[in-house]
Design an enzyme around this catalytic site. Structure first.
Site, PDB file in Angstrom:
ATOM      1  N   HIS A 234       7.261  -9.758 -30.653  1.00 44.80           N
ATOM      2  CA  HIS A 234       5.818  -9.724 -30.389  1.00 44.80           C
ATOM      3  C   HIS A 234       5.494  -9.045 -29.059  1.00 44.80           C
ATOM      4  O   HIS A 234       4.599  -9.470 -28.334  1.00 44.80           O
ATOM      5  CB  HIS A 234       5.222 -11.127 -30.448  1.00 44.80           C
ATOM      6  CG  HIS A 234       5.176 -11.678 -31.845  1.00 44.80           C
ATOM      7  ND1 HIS A 234       4.194 -11.347 -32.757  1.00 44.80           N
ATOM      8  CD2 HIS A 234       6.015 -12.531 -32.493  1.00 44.80           C
ATOM      9  CE1 HIS A 234       4.421 -11.970 -33.901  1.00 44.80           C
ATOM     10  NE2 HIS A 234       5.535 -12.691 -33.767  1.00 44.80           N
TER      11      HIS A 234
ATOM     12  N   ASP B 294       0.467  -9.429 -27.167  1.00 48.37           N
ATOM     13  CA  ASP B 294       1.320  -9.329 -28.349  1.00 48.37           C
ATOM     14  C   ASP B 294       1.747  -7.875 -28.463  1.00 48.37           C
ATOM     15  O   ASP B 294       1.494  -7.073 -27.555  1.00 48.37           O
ATOM     16  CB  ASP B 294       0.584  -9.809 -29.607  1.00 48.37           C
ATOM     17  CG  ASP B 294       1.542 -10.407 -30.645  1.00 48.37           C
ATOM     18  OD1 ASP B 294       2.321  -9.632 -31.226  1.00 48.37           O
ATOM     19  OD2 ASP B 294       1.514 -11.630 -30.848  1.00 48.37           O
TER      20      ASP B 294
ATOM     21  N   GLU C  20       9.830 -15.232 -34.745  1.00 47.64           N
ATOM     22  CA  GLU C  20       9.843 -14.028 -35.590  1.00 47.64           C
ATOM     23  C   GLU C  20      10.623 -12.856 -34.986  1.00 47.64           C
ATOM     24  O   GLU C  20      10.221 -11.697 -35.076  1.00 47.64           O
ATOM     25  CB  GLU C  20       8.406 -13.609 -35.937  1.00 47.64           C
ATOM     26  CG  GLU C  20       7.694 -14.682 -36.742  1.00 47.64           C
ATOM     27  CD  GLU C  20       6.270 -14.326 -37.106  1.00 47.64           C
ATOM     28  OE1 GLU C  20       5.825 -14.765 -38.183  1.00 47.64           O
ATOM     29  OE2 GLU C  20       5.600 -13.649 -36.310  1.00 47.64           O
TER      30      GLU C  20
END
Length: 617
Positions: free
Chosen positions: A314, A260, A385
């Site tokens: 990420h 991540d 996201e």
């Protein structure tokens, strides 16, 4: 009496007291149990010399339609009697393809190791096996006869995980006959067999249900646990325990969110700088041998290890080496502040879609991951996201968008995000020797209402739903023939309900999701409520997620278990009832996990385990 003799007398007295104390507590328990057949509950009563009482272990194994089998099998018939045997008296025969036979021998070793852990120990570590047994126990043999017709040794979404298990006792021999079409069904049968066995405190032997007939298969083909190892590093030993617990619950997918923006703990021989810049420390790295070990460890336990490389958001730490090697900025917004403007949590970072060198690196990451995790039948692209403000406030990206006539509005960025996803799929297919496998992506802005089938092909992509279970998008995705995996955070995010890790108060997805809420979360009921008609096969199953902002080795087991067991019965059995009828078996399953070395959370006093049905509201 002299002081010397006085001390000697006290010592002798103390030794006698210890011996008498041990003798007293080694006597059989004054309590016995009988099965209340009307509700399948073990009733505790004081033994009065009247026959019909059994030990707690005997009662739990044989009481009710499923005893203490977890998850609940499709059909089962259990006898009322048990036989006593010693673990050294187990033998087996395998009729299967050589590669299947090799895996089954390893699965049998796991089975035997689980039985060895059933017996409790004194506080000094001494095992409670007896040193003298009656001749009947010594002579009793347990024979496991396994027949597997197929050659499959790698799990796919089409794998038939069904099995039949028949247990029959004749005189001094109990035969357990297992029939399955592949290794995975046979492995599940061994797990069920291990749950027909327990340690008997009176005889200090193992006991096995003397007769049983079980036919079983899962309701869903995808039954997973997601573990994030980027926000906090999780050791290989802790991952092994997770896989052991998954196997005990017949879960079949370990979704490894291995990287991540926080860290990149995966060492790649062709890209060593990723771990060099991205790992928290030199001791917190997964080397190729570690990954291959985890993959094999999982397969022996009936589990696919599913890799995820989350992108284009990420990402961050691990990519800093690009400019030094003439590749430019591979990532933008890395560790950018104020973080709230550029990502959902610190640290920020997104792949640089304006830099063609980024795709070369991405392709090499995919190749390394395919080599480490292969053969793969699925791949997780992440894909959630993305923060458009990150790209739209980076000069390198905005200049590139303008020069190519793409525009700078929201739709322009969604178009380029979908182009990125197409290129990612092509790169993965190339890395996988030209074989395209289904890709999984999270629900995101790219899958919002009216967008999913514009940007994604339902044949190529599976959508993992992390929004709530009342999100209308679920119905739309099913209506558009997308396959889905449920991970709705309102029931299946296991990191919820703890203190906030930025700021104060509780974390964003509070409250805590108790095992009852996990158990009652039905993907089929959710889907039925959100669409008038859908193909049942589109609902592949589900997955509980543990994001590790606030978890590491120290708390991992208790975060996952026994709530992961509740998930497992929902996905294996898909019961038509709520959590209440499953409670006594779940409490016992938690005990079993602890016996096997899993530090599962305690959810009731032990009194409730010994007094079934009396801990209620």
């Amino acid at each position: 009496m002299t002081g010397k003799h006085s001390c000697l007398g006290l010592l002798v007295w103390a030794l006698l007291l210890i011996q008498s104390s041990q003798a007293f507590f080694s006597l059989p328990s004054p309590w016995g149990y009988r099965c209340a057949s009307q509700n399948g509950t073990c009733i505790k009563e004081e033994k009065t010399g009247i026959s019909g009482f059994t030990t707690l272990a005997h009662c739990k194994l044989t009481c009710g339609p499923h005893g203490v089998i977890w998850p609940k099998p499709k059909t089962s018939e259990l006898g009322n009697e048990v036989v006593q045997f010693l673990p050294s008296n187990i033998d087996y025969r395998i009729s299967a393809h050589p590669e299947v036979s090799a895996l089954l021998r390893e699965a049998l070793a796991v089975f035997k190791n689980n039985l060895d852990q059933y017996n409790p120990k004194y506080s000094d570590g001494t095992e409670l096996w007896n040193d003298q047994y009656d001749s009947k126990t010594v002579a009793h043999k347990v024979f496991i006869d396994i027949t597997v017709s197929g050659m499959d040794t790698h799990l796919t979404l089409d794998t038939d995980e069904s099995y039949t298990l028949a247990v029959l006792t004749k005189e001094d021999k109990t035969t357990a006959t297992i029939i399955a079409s592949n290794f995975f069904g046979a492995r599940h049968a061994l797990e069920t067999l291990s749950q027909l066995i327990d340690y008997d405190e009176n005889t200090k032997t193992l006991i096995l249900v003397s007769t049983a007939m079980i036919s079983d298969s899962p309701a869903f083909s995808y039954r997973g646990i997601l573990l994030d190892t980027s926000r906090n590093f999780i050791s290989v030993k802790a991952i092994e325990r997770t896989l052991d617990a998954m196997a005990a619950n017949k879960l079949n997918t370990f979704h490894w969110h291995i990287t991540d923006s926080h860290s990149f703990p995966l060492y790649m021989p062709s890209l060593p700088k990723m771990a060099y810049y991205g790992a928290y420390s030199a001791s917190q790295i997964y080397y190729p041998a570690d990954v291959k070990h985890v993959v094999k460890y999982g397969r022996v336990r009936g589990i696919r290890v599913l890799p995820e490389f989350d992108a284009p958001a990420h990402v961050g730490n691990g990519f800093q080496w690009g400019p030094q090697h003439g590749l430019g900025n591979l990532v933008v917004c890395e560790n950018r502040e104020p973080w709230q403007s550029f990502c959902v949590e610190p640290p920020c970072g997104q792949l640089n879609i304006a830099n063609p060198n980024m795709y070369d690196v991405l392709g090499q990451i995919y190749k390394e991951m395919v080599d480490l995790f292969g053969p793969i039948d699925l791949f997780h692209y992440g894909g959630d996201e993305v923060n458009l403000n990150c790209w739209n406030t980076t000069d390198e990206v905005t200049d590139w968008m303008t020069e190519n006539g793409f525009g700078l509005d929201e739709k322009a960025y969604y178009n380029q995000w979908s182009v990125f996803q197409e290129k990612s799929q092509d790169l993965l297919t190339k890395a996988n020797n030209g074989k395209k496998v289904p890709g999984i992506i999270w629900t995101s802005h790219l899958t919002e209402a009216g967008r999913a089938d514009v940007y994604l092909n339902p044949h190529d992509y599976i959508i993992q739903i992390w929004t709530t279970g009342v999100d209308p998008l679920i119905g739309e995705l099913l209506d558009k023939n997308f396959r889905v995996i449920f991970s709705n955070y309102d029931h299946w995010y296991l990191d919820c309900g703890f203190g906030a890790w930025v700021g104060e108060g509780n974390n964003w997805c509070s409250p805590y999701k108790g095992w009852q809420a996990v158990y009652d979360n039905s993907p089929i009921k959710i889907a039925t409520n959100l669409t008038t008609s859908f193909d049942r096969k589109l609902v592949l199953g589900g997955e509980a997620a543990l994001w590790t902002e606030q978890a590491d080795d120290a708390v991992l087991d208790s975060r996952l278990w026994p709530r992961g067991s509740a998930l497992a019965e929902r996905l294996w059995s898909d019961p038509d009832h709520n959590w209440q009828p499953a409670e006594t078996r779940l409490i016992h399953q938690r005990q079993r996990l602890v016996q096997r070395g899993i530090q599962a959370d305690r959810i009731q006093p032990q009194w409730c385990h010994q007094n079934e049905g009396l801990c209620y509201l």
